[in-house]
Write a protein that holds these residues in place. Structure first.
Motif, mmCIF file in Angstrom:
data_model
loop_
_atom_site.group_PDB
_atom_site.id
_atom_site.type_symbol
_atom_site.label_atom_id
_atom_site.label_comp_id
_atom_site.label_asym_id
_atom_site.label_seq_id
_atom_site.Cartn_x
_atom_site.Cartn_y
_atom_site.Cartn_z
ATOM 1 N N ASP A 55 -1.010 13.958 68.695
ATOM 2 C CA ASP A 55 0.074 13.816 67.709
ATOM 3 C C ASP A 55 1.417 13.615 68.416
ATOM 4 O OD1 ASP A 55 -1.573 14.009 65.535
ATOM 5 O OD2 ASP A 55 -1.179 16.135 65.152
ATOM 6 N N GLU A 56 1.614 14.321 69.516
ATOM 7 C CA GLU A 56 2.849 14.153 70.281
ATOM 8 C C GLU A 56 2.958 12.738 70.834
ATOM 9 O OE1 GLU A 56 5.504 16.202 70.808
ATOM 10 O OE2 GLU A 56 4.541 17.343 69.198
ATOM 11 N N GLU A 112 -0.967 2.762 67.508
ATOM 12 C CA GLU A 112 -1.592 3.654 66.522
ATOM 13 C C GLU A 112 -2.728 4.396 67.221
ATOM 14 O OE1 GLU A 112 -4.074 3.471 62.287
ATOM 15 O OE2 GLU A 112 -3.249 1.648 63.184
ATOM 16 N N ALA A 154 1.455 10.105 69.572
ATOM 17 C CA ALA A 154 1.625 9.202 68.434
ATOM 18 C C ALA A 154 3.088 9.123 68.010
ATOM 19 C CB ALA A 154 0.751 9.667 67.269
ATOM 20 N N LYS A 155 3.789 10.251 68.068
ATOM 21 C CA LYS A 155 5.222 10.251 67.740
ATOM 22 C C LYS A 155 6.000 9.444 68.778
ATOM 23 C CE LYS A 155 5.067 14.789 65.503
ATOM 24 N NZ LYS A 155 5.469 16.231 65.618
ATOM 25 N N GLU A 156 5.637 9.642 70.041
ATOM 26 C CA GLU A 156 6.306 8.923 71.126
ATOM 27 C C GLU A 156 6.080 7.421 71.016
ATOM 28 O OE1 GLU A 156 5.432 8.465 75.876
ATOM 29 O OE2 GLU A 156 5.391 10.501 75.039
ATOM 30 N N TRP A 157 4.889 7.039 70.572
ATOM 31 C CA TRP A 157 4.501 5.628 70.503
ATOM 32 C C TRP A 157 4.653 5.021 69.107
ATOM 33 C CZ3 TRP A 157 -0.715 6.193 73.620
ATOM 34 C CH2 TRP A 157 -0.418 6.220 74.991
ATOM 35 N N GLU A 158 5.320 5.716 68.218
ATOM 36 C CA GLU A 158 5.437 5.237 66.836
ATOM 37 C C GLU A 158 6.004 3.816 66.800
ATOM 38 O OE1 GLU A 158 7.232 6.669 62.504
ATOM 39 O OE2 GLU A 158 7.702 7.796 64.326
#
Length: 255
Positions: free
Chosen positions: A225-226, A236, A228-232
């Motif tokens: 999740d961390e 995906e 995913a936030k960094e790679w938003e």
């Protein structure tokens, strides 16, 4: 495959589990109609099996799904050594003698190592436009190639377009390697083992098998999740599992 010519049936083997496994009565496996799954036990280990007609064709998508689904459901509850799809032996006696007894020590040790663990798959995919912007902005040469063909006929710039495509592919491959390592680093404190898988799509960013304790699934999810936030907006990220440890064990079948 070997079959029982006397009874007209054979035994399909899915995987190896501890002998104290308890199956629900409604568990079904391969076949049309799906066959009931039972266990064949020998000492501390057992095989998950079902009886099939000796001439049963195997390879339907439904059979592949049933095979994997059974093993993955088992892996969520107990250690399981998966056999490759299509493992068939003559009868239950052959399961005991040729598979369980012949490999008892190896199977027992492997099951002990998998106790409380399962496989998870990290899959991540680039946003097409985002990754193109990223690789172009990171290379003056690519920017020049892209500018050279912009607005020009495709036939007249075929070589330049091919060169651009090849270099973009190479740049994405380099990004994929770096991003896979980034995921591996993020999961290092949680994972018991990791095995990179080949990409299945040119825009795949990460395809990584992870062996981890099922009790730490939330830790895996939190770490991803961390990321995913960094790679938003760029990547995906998905986590699949728990699954049988296909990438971390090799289970032999009778000849």
């Amino acid at each position: 495959m070997s079959t029982d010519t006397k009874t007209g049936t054979a035994v399909y083997v899915y995987g190896i589990v501890p002998s104290d496994v308890e199956l629900d009565d409604d568990v079904q496996g391969v076949g049309d109609p799906p066959a009931a799954v039972t266990t064949v036990r020998s000492g501390p280990i057992a095989a998950l099996v079902s009886e099939i007609p000796e001439d049963a064709p195997l390879g339907r998508p439904e059979d592949l799904t049933a095979h994997a689904g059974l093993l993955d459901a088992a892996a969520a509850e107990l250690p399981v050594l998966p056999l490759r799809f299509g493992a068939v032996v003559t009868d239950e006696q052959a399961v005991v003698e040729e598979l369980l007894d012949a490999n008892r020590d190896d199977f027992t040790a492997a099951l002990d190592q998998l106790e409380g663990k399962a496989e998870f798959i990290v899959r991540a995919r680039y946003d097409e436009q985002a990754i193109l912007r990223e690789v172009l902005s990171g290379s003056e040469q690519l920017q020049q190639l892209a500018e050279a063909i912009r607005g020009k006929p495709e036939d007249a710039t075929r070589n330049e377009r091919m060169a651009l495509g090849e270099q973009i592919t190479q740049a994405i491959e380099a990004n994929r390697a770096a991003d896979t390592q980034r995921v591996a680093d993020a999961l290092a404190d949680v994972a018991e083992g990791m095995a990179p898988r080949q990409p299945t799509h040119e825009e795949e960013a990460v395809h990584l098998a992870v062996l981890a304790e099922t009790a730490r699934q939330e830790d895996l999810e939190a770490a991803l999740d961390e990321l995913a936030k960094e790679w938003e907006g760029r990547v995906e990220v998905r986590l699949l599992g728990p699954l049988a440890a296909y990438d971390f064990v090799v289970t032999r079948t009778p000849e």
